[in-house]
Scaffold this motif. Structure first.
Motif, PDB file in Angstrom:
ATOM      1  N   ALA A 101       0.833  -1.193   0.000  1.00  8.45           N
ATOM      2  CA  ALA A 101       0.000   0.000   0.000  1.00  8.45           C
ATOM      3  C   ALA A 101       0.874   1.250   0.000  1.00  8.45           C
ATOM      4  CB  ALA A 101      -0.917  -0.006   1.215  1.00  8.45           C
ATOM      5  N   ALA A 102       1.927   1.232   0.799  1.00  6.64           N
ATOM      6  CA  ALA A 102       2.814   2.385   0.877  1.00  6.64           C
ATOM      7  C   ALA A 102       3.497   2.620  -0.471  1.00  6.64           C
ATOM      8  CB  ALA A 102       3.860   2.158   1.967  1.00  6.64           C
ATOM      9  N   ARG A 104       2.311   1.753  -3.421  1.00  2.00           N
ATOM     10  CA  ARG A 104       1.307   2.281  -4.345  1.00  2.00           C
ATOM     11  C   ARG A 104       1.166   3.776  -4.167  1.00  2.00           C
ATOM     12  NH1 ARG A 104      -2.313  -1.719  -3.231  1.00  2.00           N
ATOM     13  NH2 ARG A 104      -3.540  -0.364  -1.915  1.00  2.00           N
ATOM     14  N   GLU A 105       1.131   4.167  -2.904  1.00  4.57           N
ATOM     15  CA  GLU A 105       0.926   5.576  -2.617  1.00  4.57           C
ATOM     16  C   GLU A 105       2.112   6.393  -3.115  1.00  4.57           C
ATOM     17  OE1 GLU A 105      -0.072   6.285   1.380  1.00  4.57           O
ATOM     18  OE2 GLU A 105      -0.172   8.455   1.124  1.00  4.57           O
ATOM     19  N   LYS A 106       3.303   5.840  -2.927  1.00  2.00           N
ATOM     20  CA  LYS A 106       4.509   6.544  -3.337  1.00  2.00           C
ATOM     21  C   LYS A 106       4.498   6.743  -4.852  1.00  2.00           C
ATOM     22  CE  LYS A 106       9.422   6.047  -3.085  1.00  2.00           C
ATOM     23  NZ  LYS A 106      10.311   4.942  -3.333  1.00  2.00           N
ATOM     24  N   THR A 107       4.138   5.690  -5.572  1.00  2.00           N
ATOM     25  CA  THR A 107       4.088   5.770  -7.030  1.00  2.00           C
ATOM     26  C   THR A 107       3.058   6.810  -7.460  1.00  2.00           C
ATOM     27  OG1 THR A 107       4.377   3.398  -6.888  1.00  2.00           O
ATOM     28  CG2 THR A 107       4.074   4.324  -9.075  1.00  2.00           C
ATOM     29  N   ALA A 108       1.895   6.760  -6.798  1.00  2.00           N
ATOM     30  CA  ALA A 108       0.843   7.698  -7.158  1.00  2.00           C
ATOM     31  C   ALA A 108       1.280   9.124  -6.871  1.00  2.00           C
ATOM     32  CB  ALA A 108      -0.431   7.364  -6.380  1.00  2.00           C
ATOM     33  N   ALA A 110       4.353  10.266  -6.750  1.00  2.00           N
ATOM     34  CA  ALA A 110       5.396  10.647  -7.698  1.00  2.00           C
ATOM     35  C   ALA A 110       4.760  11.064  -9.028  1.00  2.00           C
ATOM     36  CB  ALA A 110       6.354   9.482  -7.925  1.00  2.00           C
ATOM     37  N   GLY A 111       3.718  10.342  -9.421  1.00  2.00           N
ATOM     38  CA  GLY A 111       3.047  10.638 -10.672  1.00  2.00           C
ATOM     39  C   GLY A 111       2.396  12.009 -10.654  1.00  2.00           C
ATOM     40  N   ARG A 112       1.874  12.356  -9.487  1.00  2.00           N
ATOM     41  CA  ARG A 112       1.188  13.643  -9.407  1.00  2.00           C
ATOM     42  C   ARG A 112       2.165  14.797  -9.258  1.00  2.00           C
ATOM     43  NH1 ARG A 112      -1.878  10.621  -6.264  1.00  2.00           N
ATOM     44  NH2 ARG A 112      -0.749  11.331  -4.464  1.00  2.00           N
TER      45      ARG A 112
ATOM     46  N   ASP B  36      -6.210  -1.941   5.382  1.00  2.00           N
ATOM     47  CA  ASP B  36      -4.815  -1.921   5.809  1.00  2.00           C
ATOM     48  C   ASP B  36      -4.565  -0.586   6.529  1.00  2.00           C
ATOM     49  OD1 ASP B  36      -4.484   0.036   3.839  1.00  2.00           O
ATOM     50  OD2 ASP B  36      -3.847  -1.431   2.337  1.00  2.00           O
ATOM     51  N   ARG B  38      -3.788   2.182   5.605  1.00  2.00           N
ATOM     52  CA  ARG B  38      -4.274   3.383   4.939  1.00  2.00           C
ATOM     53  C   ARG B  38      -5.791   3.372   4.758  1.00  2.00           C
ATOM     54  NH1 ARG B  38      -3.160   5.100  -1.053  1.00  2.00           N
ATOM     55  NH2 ARG B  38      -3.871   2.960  -1.174  1.00  2.00           N
ATOM     56  N   ARG B 205      -7.944  11.670  -5.461  1.00  6.41           N
ATOM     57  CA  ARG B 205      -7.186  10.488  -5.053  1.00  6.41           C
ATOM     58  C   ARG B 205      -7.849   9.217  -5.584  1.00  6.41           C
ATOM     59  NH1 ARG B 205      -3.256  10.689  -1.057  1.00  6.41           N
ATOM     60  NH2 ARG B 205      -2.997   8.521  -1.664  1.00  6.41           N
ATOM     61  N   ASP B 207      -6.676   6.485  -6.282  1.00  4.12           N
ATOM     62  CA  ASP B 207      -6.160   5.266  -5.656  1.00  4.12           C
ATOM     63  C   ASP B 207      -6.904   4.913  -4.379  1.00  4.12           C
ATOM     64  OD1 ASP B 207      -4.917   7.726  -4.791  1.00  4.12           O
ATOM     65  OD2 ASP B 207      -3.645   6.492  -3.494  1.00  4.12           O
ATOM     66  N   GLU B 220      -1.003   4.308 -13.265  1.00  2.00           N
ATOM     67  CA  GLU B 220       0.276   4.280 -12.552  1.00  2.00           C
ATOM     68  C   GLU B 220       1.429   4.020 -13.506  1.00  2.00           C
ATOM     69  OE1 GLU B 220       0.418   1.596  -9.296  1.00  2.00           O
ATOM     70  OE2 GLU B 220      -1.091   2.687  -8.158  1.00  2.00           O
ATOM     71  N   THR B 223       2.414   7.055 -15.670  1.00  2.00           N
ATOM     72  CA  THR B 223       3.098   8.150 -14.997  1.00  2.00           C
ATOM     73  C   THR B 223       4.460   7.725 -14.472  1.00  2.00           C
ATOM     74  OG1 THR B 223       1.928   7.554 -12.995  1.00  2.00           O
ATOM     75  CG2 THR B 223       1.007   9.359 -14.315  1.00  2.00           C
ATOM     76  N   ALA B 224       4.630   6.441 -14.194  1.00  2.00           N
ATOM     77  CA  ALA B 224       5.885   6.000 -13.585  1.00  2.00           C
ATOM     78  C   ALA B 224       6.999   5.907 -14.614  1.00  2.00           C
ATOM     79  CB  ALA B 224       5.682   4.643 -12.916  1.00  2.00           C
ATOM     80  N   GLN B 227       9.348   9.029 -15.564  1.00  2.00           N
ATOM     81  CA  GLN B 227      10.068   9.542 -14.397  1.00  2.00           C
ATOM     82  C   GLN B 227      11.273   8.684 -14.041  1.00  2.00           C
ATOM     83  OE1 GLN B 227       8.374  10.911 -10.988  1.00  2.00           O
ATOM     84  NE2 GLN B 227       7.474  12.659 -12.039  1.00  2.00           N
ATOM     85  N   ARG B 236      12.863   2.454  -2.120  1.00  5.42           N
ATOM     86  CA  ARG B 236      12.756   2.637  -0.660  1.00  5.42           C
ATOM     87  C   ARG B 236      13.537   1.547   0.078  1.00  5.42           C
ATOM     88  NH1 ARG B 236       7.084   3.769   2.054  1.00  5.42           N
ATOM     89  NH2 ARG B 236       7.423   5.617   0.820  1.00  5.42           N
TER      90      ARG B 236
END
Lengths: 113, 237
Positions: A101-102, A104-108, A110-112, B36, B38, B205, B207, B220, B223-224, B227, B236
């Motif tokens: 989940a973390a 996914r959030e990081k990728t999202a 970064a995209g924004r 989870d 989040r 959001r 997601d 995703e 956009t990925a 970059q 990470r």
């Protein structure tokens, strides 16, 4: 938008709805109440066993100003639901699997960004 | 549509209570997969939003109002199992704190307003998304359709329970017609609120919308790629 900012925004919307907008809600009976009155179902209705509770019928007992009383009861309700619901969801959530989940959030993010 | 005490007899109230307990049991098990670190706070906030929105009765016909039920909305935002729990928590707090919805009718209310709305609403939503293109407009449109049908479905469920265990001797066919008629109108309000809310979250959001996870993946990747300049490898530590 960061997750934290989104969560705060979502909460503020709920507090504004329950605390302020609710005062302007229609006081007419809802669909079931109306049909129940029209068709004779309501004849058998019993008083709620907690009708004299401090927040009964969406007002705070002892506060005469209806706008304040209703709004405050709404804010208390939002807090109570968030506490009980959030607590329940936090307790039953998957643990130790927050990495995907973390990510996914990081990728999202970064995209924004 | 909160059912007060006294509308339904003891056997139907008890049976509905058993259905509610079983439904919540299944939902608790299923919600584990949806929640989870989040999404758990998001689900709590969704329940709070449903509570707040339920305070806003909107006029639907002369002398009649309606309010959001929220089952379809919650299921689309945080998943069907968690959605059932969201609406159930709202109904529990309303009955215990606000004297809204009878205590002996709590099982009826959870069955009719949490279980039925989520099953019918989320089922409709998934079916539509299966045939529609994977776009945000499809998610918004499917949310509208899911919500609009969930409310009369809930009214039908109440009427069926009343046909079996109603305490007053009333013409049930007329009750059914009146219940469905007014709740189709309320369903339009439910659908507007649901579609606007889902679209708003999708806009900022996407997601975080459980029901839209199918259309997140291509976004995703697109956009990925530019970059990272190569395979998107999470760096990470």
């Amino acid at each position: 938008m960061t997750t934290k900012r989104f969560f705060i925004g979502f909460l503020v919307v709920s507090l504004v709805l329950a605390g302020i907008v609710s005062f302007y809600a229609s006081a007419d009976p809802d669909g079931l109440e109306k049909v129940a009155e029209d068709k004779g179902i309501s004849a058998k209705e019993k008083d709620h066993s907690l009708k004299d509770s401090p927040l009964g019928d969406y007002g705070v007992k002892g506060i005469d100003d209806s706008r304040l009383s209703g709004g405050l009861s709404g804010v208390i309700g939002v807090g109570a639901v968030l506490l009980v619901g959030g607590g329940l969801f936090w307790a039953v959530r998957r643990r130790g699997t927050s990495a995907p989940a973390a990510e996914r959030e990081k990728t999202a993010a970064a995209g924004r960004g | 549509m909160h059912v007060p005490d006294g509308f339904l007899d003891a056997p139907v109230s008890v049976a509905a209570g058993a259905v509610a307990v079983a439904g919540i049991g299944v939902a608790l098990r299923g919600a584990r997969r949806e929640l989870d670190d989040r999404t758990a706070p998001l689900a709590g906030l969704t329940a709070a939003f449903v509570f707040a929105a339920q305070m806003i009765n909107f006029p639907v016909a002369s002398g009649t109002s309606g309010h959001l039920l929220g089952g379809a909305l919650a299921a689309i935002l945080v998943g069907p199992y968690t959605g059932i729990l969201c609406v159930s928590v709202v109904l529990l707090m309303q009955a215990l704190l606000f004297a809204d919805g009878g205590l002996t009718a709590l099982g009826v209310n959870i069955s009719v307003m949490a279980l039925v709305t989520v099953l019918v609403g989320y089922g409709t939503f998934r079916l539509l998304l299966r045939v529609l293109p994977k776009t945000r407009a499809s998610v918004a449109g499917s949310s509208f359709a899911a919500a609009v049908i969930s409310v009369p479905a809930s009214a039908v469920a109440f009427t069926l329970l009343y046909a079996v265990g109603g305490t007053a001797d009333v013409p049930i066919a007329k009750v059914a017609t009146a219940m469905v008629g007014v709740h189709v109108l309320i369903g339009v309000g439910e659908a507007l609120i649901t579609a606007v809310t889902v679209s708003s979250v999708l806009a900022v959001r996407p997601d975080l919308v459980h029901g839209a996870h199918d259309l997140i993946k291509p976004l995703e990747l697109r956009t990925a790629e530019p970059q990272a300049g190569g395979p998107a490898e999470p760096s990470r530590a």
